[in-house]
Design an enzyme around this catalytic site. Structure first.
Site, PDB file in Angstrom:
ATOM      1  N   ASN A  96      45.079  32.442  38.226  1.00  0.00           N
ATOM      2  CA  ASN A  96      44.903  33.860  38.513  1.00  0.00           C
ATOM      3  C   ASN A  96      45.705  34.216  39.754  1.00  0.00           C
ATOM      4  OD1 ASN A  96      43.575  36.516  38.382  1.00  0.00           O
ATOM      5  ND2 ASN A  96      42.474  35.842  40.220  1.00  0.00           N
ATOM      6  N   HIS A 133      45.665  36.843  42.947  1.00  0.00           N
ATOM      7  CA  HIS A 133      44.699  37.694  43.643  1.00  0.00           C
ATOM      8  C   HIS A 133      45.352  38.261  44.898  1.00  0.00           C
ATOM      9  CE1 HIS A 133      40.788  39.146  44.916  1.00  0.00           C
ATOM     10  NE2 HIS A 133      41.011  38.642  46.112  1.00  0.00           N
ATOM     11  N   SER A 175      47.533  35.327  46.654  1.00  0.00           N
ATOM     12  CA  SER A 175      47.257  33.923  46.354  1.00  0.00           C
ATOM     13  C   SER A 175      47.262  33.709  44.850  1.00  0.00           C
ATOM     14  CB  SER A 175      45.874  33.511  46.898  1.00  0.00           C
ATOM     15  OG  SER A 175      45.742  33.774  48.269  1.00  0.00           O
ATOM     16  N   ASP A 181      37.147  34.210  42.252  1.00  0.00           N
ATOM     17  CA  ASP A 181      38.293  34.036  43.157  1.00  0.00           C
ATOM     18  C   ASP A 181      38.104  32.831  44.067  1.00  0.00           C
ATOM     19  OD1 ASP A 181      39.468  36.364  42.100  1.00  0.00           O
ATOM     20  OD2 ASP A 181      38.385  37.630  43.514  1.00  0.00           O
TER      21      ASP A 181
END
Length: 220
Positions: A110, A112, A139, A148
């Protein structure tokens, strides 16, 4: 001939990070095959981008399922059917059921918009400004059931400037996101980055800290 590294992407919005990945592929910087772009919103711009690029698309509505877990399992079952080597969350704005994530451990990342572990969740630019931070960033991390909270692979940093408001900060950071994500995906596809025993490894060696993106490349 070697088998291309296969990528599936989940996105909920306009798809700017997907566009960056597709552009990196077209420039020859990302030798991968996009096997699916899926969304929880039928009108997501990411689906339009994918269709224009000849990438198969899928839209499922959470409203058609009894609960979050049912939707997530249905979605990931469809994604798994395309046999991706990596699943990239590029602006997928949903909290995912932990059980649905289990089969994807080490194969889902992912991006973020904060320097994790700072500012998990939403409104990261607003929170960085309110805190008086002098630095902001993005990130890329491996996805776990913790929001997260998975191991961070790499980060891109930038100074917060005196004239920055929430919108300007978001726009400036997005340009870095569009360089950071393809760089990480390229190194994963090349076999350089992997998750082993819960730790991010580069060329087989566990990292003590996330990689940094600067001057067009990732470095320790």
């Amino acid at each position: 001939m070697t088998t291309p590294f296969r990528i599936a992407v989940l996105a909920s919005g306009r798809g700017s990070n997907l566009a960056a990945l597709l552009a990196a592929r077209d420039r020859g910087e990302l030798p991968v095959e996009f096997v699916l772009v899926a969304s929880d919103k039928a009108d997501a711009g990411a689906l339009t981008l994918a269709g224009a690029a000849g990438v198969p698309t899928l839209a499922l509505s959470p409203r058609d399922y009894a609960d979050r877990a049912s939707f997530d399992h249905a979605l990931f079952e469809r994604v798994a059917g395309t046999k991706p080597d990596l699943l990239v969350l590029a602006g997928f704005m949903r909290i995912i059921d932990g059980a649905a994530l289990t089969p994807w451990a080490g194969r889902m990342i992912n991006i973020h918009p904060s320097l994790l572990p700072k500012y998990r969740g939403l409104h990261t630019h607003r929170r960085a400004l309110a805190a008086g931070d002098t630095e902001h960033g993005a990130s890329v991390h491996f996805v776990t059931a913790e929001l997260d909270g998975g191991p961070v692979i790499a980060q891109a940093r930038m100074p917060i400037e005196p004239g920055d408001d929430e919108q300007r900060l978001a726009e400036r950071l997005l340009a870095l996101e569009h360089r950071l994500l393809p760089a990480v995906v390229a190194d994963i596809a090349a076999g350089r980055i992997a998750l082993r025993d819960g730790r991010v490894c580069l060329d087989g060696q566990a990292l003590a800290a996330p990689l940094n993106w600067r001057n067009g490349m990732l470095s320790r």
